[in-house]
Design a protein around this motif. Sequence first.
Motif, PDB file in Angstrom:
ATOM      1  N   ALA A  48      23.768  30.292 -45.686  1.00  0.00           N
ATOM      2  CA  ALA A  48      24.151  29.827 -46.536  1.00  0.00           C
ATOM      3  C   ALA A  48      24.296  31.657 -47.511  1.00  0.00           C
ATOM      4  O   ALA A  48      24.945  32.343 -47.613  1.00  0.00           O
ATOM      5  CB  ALA A  48      23.383  29.388 -47.733  1.00  0.00           C
ATOM      6  N   ILE A  49      22.693  32.446 -47.068  1.00  0.00           N
ATOM      7  CA  ILE A  49      22.681  33.907 -46.808  1.00  0.00           C
ATOM      8  C   ILE A  49      23.864  34.756 -46.462  1.00  0.00           C
ATOM      9  O   ILE A  49      23.946  35.965 -47.070  1.00  0.00           O
ATOM     10  CB  ILE A  49      21.020  34.067 -46.817  1.00  0.00           C
ATOM     11  CG1 ILE A  49      20.635  35.326 -47.943  1.00  0.00           C
ATOM     12  CG2 ILE A  49      21.073  34.406 -45.388  1.00  0.00           C
ATOM     13  CD1 ILE A  49      20.316  34.197 -48.954  1.00  0.00           C
ATOM     14  N   SER A  50      23.901  33.758 -45.396  1.00  0.00           N
ATOM     15  CA  SER A  50      24.770  35.050 -44.755  1.00  0.00           C
ATOM     16  C   SER A  50      26.579  35.512 -45.353  1.00  0.00           C
ATOM     17  O   SER A  50      27.098  36.922 -45.293  1.00  0.00           O
ATOM     18  CB  SER A  50      25.167  34.650 -43.735  1.00  0.00           C
ATOM     19  OG  SER A  50      24.507  34.699 -42.453  1.00  0.00           O
ATOM     20  N   THR A  51      26.376  34.818 -46.546  1.00  0.00           N
ATOM     21  CA  THR A  51      27.838  35.189 -47.500  1.00  0.00           C
ATOM     22  C   THR A  51      27.229  35.948 -48.231  1.00  0.00           C
ATOM     23  O   THR A  51      28.641  36.475 -48.322  1.00  0.00           O
ATOM     24  CB  THR A  51      27.843  33.940 -48.338  1.00  0.00           C
ATOM     25  OG1 THR A  51      27.290  33.213 -49.006  1.00  0.00           O
ATOM     26  CG2 THR A  51      28.212  32.437 -47.616  1.00  0.00           C
ATOM     27  N   SER A  52      26.068  36.168 -48.681  1.00  0.00           N
ATOM     28  CA  SER A  52      25.993  37.857 -48.960  1.00  0.00           C
ATOM     29  C   SER A  52      26.762  38.913 -48.684  1.00  0.00           C
ATOM     30  O   SER A  52      27.903  40.009 -49.145  1.00  0.00           O
ATOM     31  CB  SER A  52      24.831  38.208 -49.456  1.00  0.00           C
ATOM     32  OG  SER A  52      23.975  37.253 -49.979  1.00  0.00           O
ATOM     33  N   VAL A  53      26.616  39.794 -46.772  1.00  0.00           N
ATOM     34  CA  VAL A  53      27.210  39.975 -46.685  1.00  0.00           C
ATOM     35  C   VAL A  53      28.733  40.038 -46.693  1.00  0.00           C
ATOM     36  O   VAL A  53      29.725  40.835 -46.872  1.00  0.00           O
ATOM     37  CB  VAL A  53      26.615  40.058 -45.003  1.00  0.00           C
ATOM     38  CG1 VAL A  53      27.642  41.682 -44.107  1.00  0.00           C
ATOM     39  CG2 VAL A  53      25.361  40.170 -44.265  1.00  0.00           C
ATOM     40  N   ILE A  54      29.768  38.672 -46.070  1.00  0.00           N
ATOM     41  CA  ILE A  54      30.720  38.582 -45.943  1.00  0.00           C
ATOM     42  C   ILE A  54      31.428  38.488 -48.101  1.00  0.00           C
ATOM     43  O   ILE A  54      32.670  39.011 -47.422  1.00  0.00           O
ATOM     44  CB  ILE A  54      31.257  36.519 -46.036  1.00  0.00           C
ATOM     45  CG1 ILE A  54      30.865  36.484 -44.081  1.00  0.00           C
ATOM     46  CG2 ILE A  54      32.142  36.756 -46.424  1.00  0.00           C
ATOM     47  CD1 ILE A  54      31.048  37.318 -43.374  1.00  0.00           C
ATOM     48  N   ALA A  55      30.396  38.248 -48.798  1.00  0.00           N
ATOM     49  CA  ALA A  55      30.914  38.257 -50.580  1.00  0.00           C
ATOM     50  C   ALA A  55      30.871  39.719 -50.408  1.00  0.00           C
ATOM     51  O   ALA A  55      32.129  40.578 -51.438  1.00  0.00           O
ATOM     52  CB  ALA A  55      29.983  37.880 -50.977  1.00  0.00           C
ATOM     53  N   GLU A  56      30.256  40.953 -49.611  1.00  0.00           N
ATOM     54  CA  GLU A  56      30.062  42.404 -50.301  1.00  0.00           C
ATOM     55  C   GLU A  56      31.807  42.639 -49.449  1.00  0.00           C
ATOM     56  O   GLU A  56      31.987  43.551 -49.585  1.00  0.00           O
ATOM     57  CB  GLU A  56      29.248  42.787 -49.461  1.00  0.00           C
ATOM     58  CG  GLU A  56      27.746  42.670 -50.466  1.00  0.00           C
ATOM     59  CD  GLU A  56      26.906  44.080 -50.090  1.00  0.00           C
ATOM     60  OE1 GLU A  56      26.643  45.577 -50.688  1.00  0.00           O
ATOM     61  OE2 GLU A  56      26.075  43.904 -48.736  1.00  0.00           O
ATOM     62  N   GLY A  57      31.342  42.601 -48.223  1.00  0.00           N
ATOM     63  CA  GLY A  57      32.826  42.904 -47.280  1.00  0.00           C
ATOM     64  C   GLY A  57      33.873  41.859 -47.889  1.00  0.00           C
ATOM     65  O   GLY A  57      34.741  43.297 -47.707  1.00  0.00           O
ATOM     66  N   LEU A  58      34.430  41.303 -48.622  1.00  0.00           N
ATOM     67  CA  LEU A  58      35.730  41.117 -49.439  1.00  0.00           C
ATOM     68  C   LEU A  58      35.978  41.802 -50.291  1.00  0.00           C
ATOM     69  O   LEU A  58      36.719  42.129 -50.387  1.00  0.00           O
ATOM     70  CB  LEU A  58      35.361  40.163 -49.778  1.00  0.00           C
ATOM     71  CG  LEU A  58      35.088  38.553 -48.403  1.00  0.00           C
ATOM     72  CD1 LEU A  58      35.499  36.933 -48.838  1.00  0.00           C
ATOM     73  CD2 LEU A  58      37.037  38.360 -47.494  1.00  0.00           C
ATOM     74  N   LEU A  59      35.080  41.615 -51.163  1.00  0.00           N
ATOM     75  CA  LEU A  59      35.051  43.297 -52.698  1.00  0.00           C
ATOM     76  C   LEU A  59      35.365  43.985 -51.773  1.00  0.00           C
ATOM     77  O   LEU A  59      36.123  45.269 -52.465  1.00  0.00           O
ATOM     78  CB  LEU A  59      33.665  43.037 -53.124  1.00  0.00           C
ATOM     79  CG  LEU A  59      32.923  42.229 -53.599  1.00  0.00           C
ATOM     80  CD1 LEU A  59      32.089  41.754 -54.538  1.00  0.00           C
ATOM     81  CD2 LEU A  59      34.137  41.161 -54.700  1.00  0.00           C
ATOM     82  N   HIS A  60      34.658  44.589 -50.485  1.00  0.00           N
ATOM     83  CA  HIS A  60      35.127  45.906 -50.377  1.00  0.00           C
ATOM     84  C   HIS A  60      36.879  46.235 -49.939  1.00  0.00           C
ATOM     85  O   HIS A  60      37.048  47.490 -50.229  1.00  0.00           O
ATOM     86  CB  HIS A  60      34.197  45.772 -48.823  1.00  0.00           C
ATOM     87  CG  HIS A  60      34.850  47.293 -48.397  1.00  0.00           C
ATOM     88  ND1 HIS A  60      33.059  48.724 -47.997  1.00  0.00           N
ATOM     89  CD2 HIS A  60      35.388  48.481 -46.893  1.00  0.00           C
ATOM     90  CE1 HIS A  60      33.563  49.603 -48.191  1.00  0.00           C
ATOM     91  NE2 HIS A  60      35.002  49.495 -46.762  1.00  0.00           N
TER      92      HIS A  60
END
Length: 264
Positions: A48-60
């Motif tokens: 679940a915490i990995s979605t922090s990196v995923i969400a940052e990347g998607l916003l990027h």
Amino acid sequence: MPDSPPRPIPNARVSARAIYQTIRRDGEEEMARPMGSLWWSGVAAGIAISTSVIAEGLLHTHLPDSPWREPLQAFGYCVGFVLVVLGRMQLFTENTITAVLPLMARTNRQALMCIARLWSVVLIANLLGTLVAATFTDIIGFATADQLAAFHEVSRPLLEKGWLETLLHGIPAGFFVAAMVWMLPNARGSEIWVIVITTYMIAIGGFAHVVVGSMEAFLLVLAGEVALGDALWNCLVPAFIGNVLGGTVLFSLLAYGQVRQEID
């Protein structure tokens, strides 16, 4: 006719002593949980915490290249913490305060063994969860080429810091997570804002969180940009030490110190 007991005052703040007792009780319950429960909750938290990196990347990928891109994409960092904290999953850095407060109240060999068991199981489970998430992202390939490139881009600052710098940047990250845990009992309906504000500070400050950092490290290892041993030693070990110092040595001691004379 006897007087009725006084009713609680609506929206009254919870005292520091009551917060301490709440977190201490939660910590004792966590240390008493079966190892299997801790393990699977820790794996789930790592994923679940990995979605922090995923969400940052998607916003990027969706934000234009401008001076305000980084502050806006940093909000993605909060996503994983919202999932983990509100989902009541086992995250190592939360346990730097929840498990330590019972230890401060009753320091003995059994308490030390319980906290060592809790920390080791949860941390290894968290790292396994982020490894699973990174493998699913990179090798199985649920992301597009542009999205994967963005995940790597937001992860690369992890490699730009030296060992000591990463350790020092891990201290405020551990402090903010412990502060989040301490504030949640007083949030009462505003929990999501407490989580977002504290974790956004970690993101915008470029501070080092060992579990989120492990997702970034594993993505870069799978991309061939860094060796596994170098990622573990240069990125995760100093972040781990810094998080423990910030969450346990700094915040937990301060939290315990302010109520030490008021508790049994």
